[in-house]
Design a protein around this motif. Structure first.
Motif, PDB file in Angstrom:
ATOM      1  N   ARG A 197       0.850  -1.198   0.000  1.00 27.89           N
ATOM      2  CA  ARG A 197       0.000   0.000   0.000  1.00 27.89           C
ATOM      3  C   ARG A 197       0.884   1.246   0.000  1.00 27.89           C
ATOM      4  O   ARG A 197       1.774   1.384   0.847  1.00 27.89           O
ATOM      5  CB  ARG A 197      -0.914   0.001   1.230  1.00 27.89           C
ATOM      6  N   PRO A 198       0.679   2.169  -0.921  1.00 31.83           N
ATOM      7  CA  PRO A 198       1.580   3.326  -1.018  1.00 31.83           C
ATOM      8  C   PRO A 198       1.521   4.217   0.214  1.00 31.83           C
ATOM      9  O   PRO A 198       0.447   4.468   0.757  1.00 31.83           O
ATOM     10  CB  PRO A 198       1.088   4.058  -2.266  1.00 31.83           C
ATOM     11  N   ALA A 199       2.698   4.707   0.624  1.00 32.83           N
ATOM     12  CA  ALA A 199       2.783   5.610   1.771  1.00 32.83           C
ATOM     13  C   ALA A 199       2.787   7.064   1.323  1.00 32.83           C
ATOM     14  O   ALA A 199       2.593   7.965   2.135  1.00 32.83           O
ATOM     15  CB  ALA A 199       4.048   5.308   2.578  1.00 32.83           C
ATOM     16  N   ASN A 200       3.037   7.311   0.037  1.00 37.87           N
ATOM     17  CA  ASN A 200       3.105   8.676  -0.481  1.00 37.87           C
ATOM     18  C   ASN A 200       1.805   9.055  -1.188  1.00 37.87           C
ATOM     19  O   ASN A 200       1.067   8.194  -1.683  1.00 37.87           O
ATOM     20  CB  ASN A 200       4.286   8.828  -1.435  1.00 37.87           C
ATOM     21  N   THR A 206      -3.321   7.803  -7.563  1.00 39.16           N
ATOM     22  CA  THR A 206      -3.465   7.111  -8.848  1.00 39.16           C
ATOM     23  C   THR A 206      -3.954   5.685  -8.669  1.00 39.16           C
ATOM     24  O   THR A 206      -4.745   5.186  -9.481  1.00 39.16           O
ATOM     25  CB  THR A 206      -2.142   7.124  -9.634  1.00 39.16           C
ATOM     26  N   GLN A 207      -3.516   5.011  -7.598  1.00 40.09           N
ATOM     27  CA  GLN A 207      -3.980   3.643  -7.380  1.00 40.09           C
ATOM     28  C   GLN A 207      -5.456   3.607  -6.984  1.00 40.09           C
ATOM     29  O   GLN A 207      -6.170   2.658  -7.303  1.00 40.09           O
ATOM     30  CB  GLN A 207      -3.118   2.946  -6.327  1.00 40.09           C
ATOM     31  N   THR A 208      -5.916   4.639  -6.302  1.00 43.44           N
ATOM     32  CA  THR A 208      -7.343   4.726  -5.992  1.00 43.44           C
ATOM     33  C   THR A 208      -8.142   4.991  -7.261  1.00 43.44           C
ATOM     34  O   THR A 208      -9.179   4.372  -7.507  1.00 43.44           O
ATOM     35  CB  THR A 208      -7.604   5.837  -4.956  1.00 43.44           C
ATOM     36  N   ALA A 209      -7.639   5.888  -8.076  1.00 42.25           N
ATOM     37  CA  ALA A 209      -8.350   6.243  -9.301  1.00 42.25           C
ATOM     38  C   ALA A 209      -8.480   5.060 -10.254  1.00 42.25           C
ATOM     39  O   ALA A 209      -9.495   4.920 -10.943  1.00 42.25           O
ATOM     40  CB  ALA A 209      -7.646   7.408  -9.994  1.00 42.25           C
ATOM     41  N   PRO A 214      -9.628   0.736  -2.857  1.00 37.34           N
ATOM     42  CA  PRO A 214     -11.046   1.095  -2.884  1.00 37.34           C
ATOM     43  C   PRO A 214     -11.312   2.545  -2.507  1.00 37.34           C
ATOM     44  O   PRO A 214     -12.271   3.162  -2.983  1.00 37.34           O
ATOM     45  CB  PRO A 214     -11.673   0.140  -1.866  1.00 37.34           C
ATOM     46  N   GLN A 215     -10.431   3.075  -1.649  1.00 36.01           N
ATOM     47  CA  GLN A 215     -10.624   4.443  -1.166  1.00 36.01           C
ATOM     48  C   GLN A 215      -9.308   4.981  -0.640  1.00 36.01           C
ATOM     49  O   GLN A 215      -8.469   4.235  -0.142  1.00 36.01           O
ATOM     50  CB  GLN A 215     -11.678   4.468  -0.057  1.00 36.01           C
ATOM     51  N   MET A 216      -9.123   6.280  -0.761  1.00 34.91           N
ATOM     52  CA  MET A 216      -7.913   6.925  -0.271  1.00 34.91           C
ATOM     53  C   MET A 216      -8.226   7.742   0.970  1.00 34.91           C
ATOM     54  O   MET A 216      -9.327   8.299   1.088  1.00 34.91           O
ATOM     55  CB  MET A 216      -7.342   7.832  -1.354  1.00 34.91           C
ATOM     56  N   GLN A 291     -11.622   9.825   1.717  1.00 37.14           N
ATOM     57  CA  GLN A 291     -12.236  10.304   2.949  1.00 37.14           C
ATOM     58  C   GLN A 291     -11.169  10.993   3.787  1.00 37.14           C
ATOM     59  O   GLN A 291      -9.976  10.690   3.660  1.00 37.14           O
ATOM     60  CB  GLN A 291     -12.861   9.156   3.747  1.00 37.14           C
ATOM     61  N   VAL A 292     -11.598  11.906   4.624  1.00 39.70           N
ATOM     62  CA  VAL A 292     -10.676  12.623   5.496  1.00 39.70           C
ATOM     63  C   VAL A 292     -10.685  11.939   6.859  1.00 39.70           C
ATOM     64  O   VAL A 292     -11.735  11.730   7.455  1.00 39.70           O
ATOM     65  CB  VAL A 292     -11.072  14.100   5.625  1.00 39.70           C
TER      66      VAL A 292
END
Length: 351
Positions: A197-200, A206-209, A214-216, A291-292
């Motif tokens: 899972r990307p940390a940056n 881009t992986q979410t898009a 599934p969600q960022m 989501q925040v």
């Protein structure tokens, strides 16, 4: 031109820097143990430049194996040292792993610098050395504050180790303090390939898009910034890469002011996380599912660079704006999806 050793040459910034060095007529070799990278990016380098780069699959924590590379390559004229673990959150969770990997590898490399009298050394540092700065933009003279993460601490200690070493050797060094490298090579052949899972931020976007995630999550909405999210200085990886070529040339031409000069590498513009997301949505046409959530340990509130010194001393110029950073990152993500089977066949875990 001299031979340049790039450590972490199969990684994100390392691969882009190899391309830039080759395009500026340098001979290049790489050391990368592929523990957090893949030889896929070496294939991309060859597609861009037409040149095959030799990579030594060596763990820099092993001194004897590291030394053997120098014995085999007696004409190394400079080193650009990228190889390190770099995830802030992971470093908070596994500090000893970060101290062991990032410090032992640097120390072994500098032992070889002394023994084999390598004249030029460029260290990949980070704006994390400034901690939570008192004022922004930060200059190279801004105070070094307590690091917010073990990752940041390894960069602070790494800088000191380099500075202390060149005082007692014939080598000259440059410390390059990056802000937030993003984007991908305009050709689409190389880019960022995070492990797991990307940390940056941008690979998470881009992986979410593209549907890998599934969600960022945006970490924090209550920071004292214009929209409550963190402020960072995002800079295109190809601009960062070219600065390394300029740094090697600067040392070769004897223009260094001290035995260890320091430069900030950023655009000089602060961008919030939510502004970065909006820029991506505009250039890609994708509506991002995010989501925040709560703040993430180790994150500073806001930081961006004063880059005047790098621009004047190195002759460095910023070529890519935020939209181009996002456009190339998205083009790269689409290319990764297309080549997913090839990447997985090289035993690299994408998800």
């Amino acid at each position: 031109m001299g031979k340049i050793l790039v450590t972490g040459g199969c990684g994100y910034i390392g691969s882009h820097t190899i391309v830039d060095l080759l395009e500026n007529r340098y001979d290049v070799i790489s050391i990368d143990d592929n523990s957090r990278s893949t030889s896929y990016l070496l294939d991309g380098i060859e597609k861009i430049t037409g040149k095959k780069v030799k990579n030594y699959k060596v763990d820099l924590k092993d001194y004897n194996d590291t030394r053997a590379v120098f014995q085999e390559n007696e004409d190394i004229n400079g080193i650009i040292h990228f190889a390190a673990y770099k995830a802030v959150g992971e470093s908070v969770e596994q500090p000893l792993m970060y101290y062991e990997n990032n410090m032992f590898s640097l120390i072994n490399l500098l032992k070889c610098v002394q023994e084999f009298e390598i004249p030029h050394f460029v260290f990949s540092s980070s704006c994390t050395v400034y901690g939570n700065p008192d004022s922004i933009p930060v200059t190279e003279e801004s105070p070094i504050k307590k690091a917010e993460s073990p990752y940041g601490a390894t960069k602070q200690m790494g800088e000191e180790v380099v500075q202390n070493t060149v005082k007692v050797s014939s080598a000259k060094a440059i410390l390059l303090r990056y802000f937030n490298p993003v984007g991908a090579h305009p050709s689409g052949h190389i880019g960022e390939l995070p492990l797991g899972r990307p940390a940056n931020l941008v690979p998470a976007i881009t992986q979410t898009a593209i549907g890998k995630l599934p969600q960022m999550q945006v970490f924090g909405s209550d920071y004292d910034t214009r929209d409550g999210s963190n402020i960072r200085d995002y800079i295109h990886v190809s601009d960062i890469a070219h600065a390394h070529t300029l740094a090697i040339r600067y040392l070769e031409e004897g223009r260094n002011k001290t035995n260890c000069d320091i430069f900030n590498l950023g655009t000089g513009n602060g961008v919030t996380v939510l502004e970065a997301i909006k820029a991506f949505e505009e250039v890609s046409g994708q509506k991002l599912n995010y989501q925040v959530g709560p703040r993430r340990p180790g994150d500073v509130v806001a930081i961006y660079a004063n880059n005047n010194l790098a621009c004047t001393a190195l002759g460095w110029e910023i070529k890519y704006d935020l939209k181009e950073m996002m456009r190339t990152a998205w083009a790269w993500e689409l290319k990764v999806k297309e080549d997913e089977k090839i990447i997985k066949s090289q035993q690299f875990q994408l998800n």
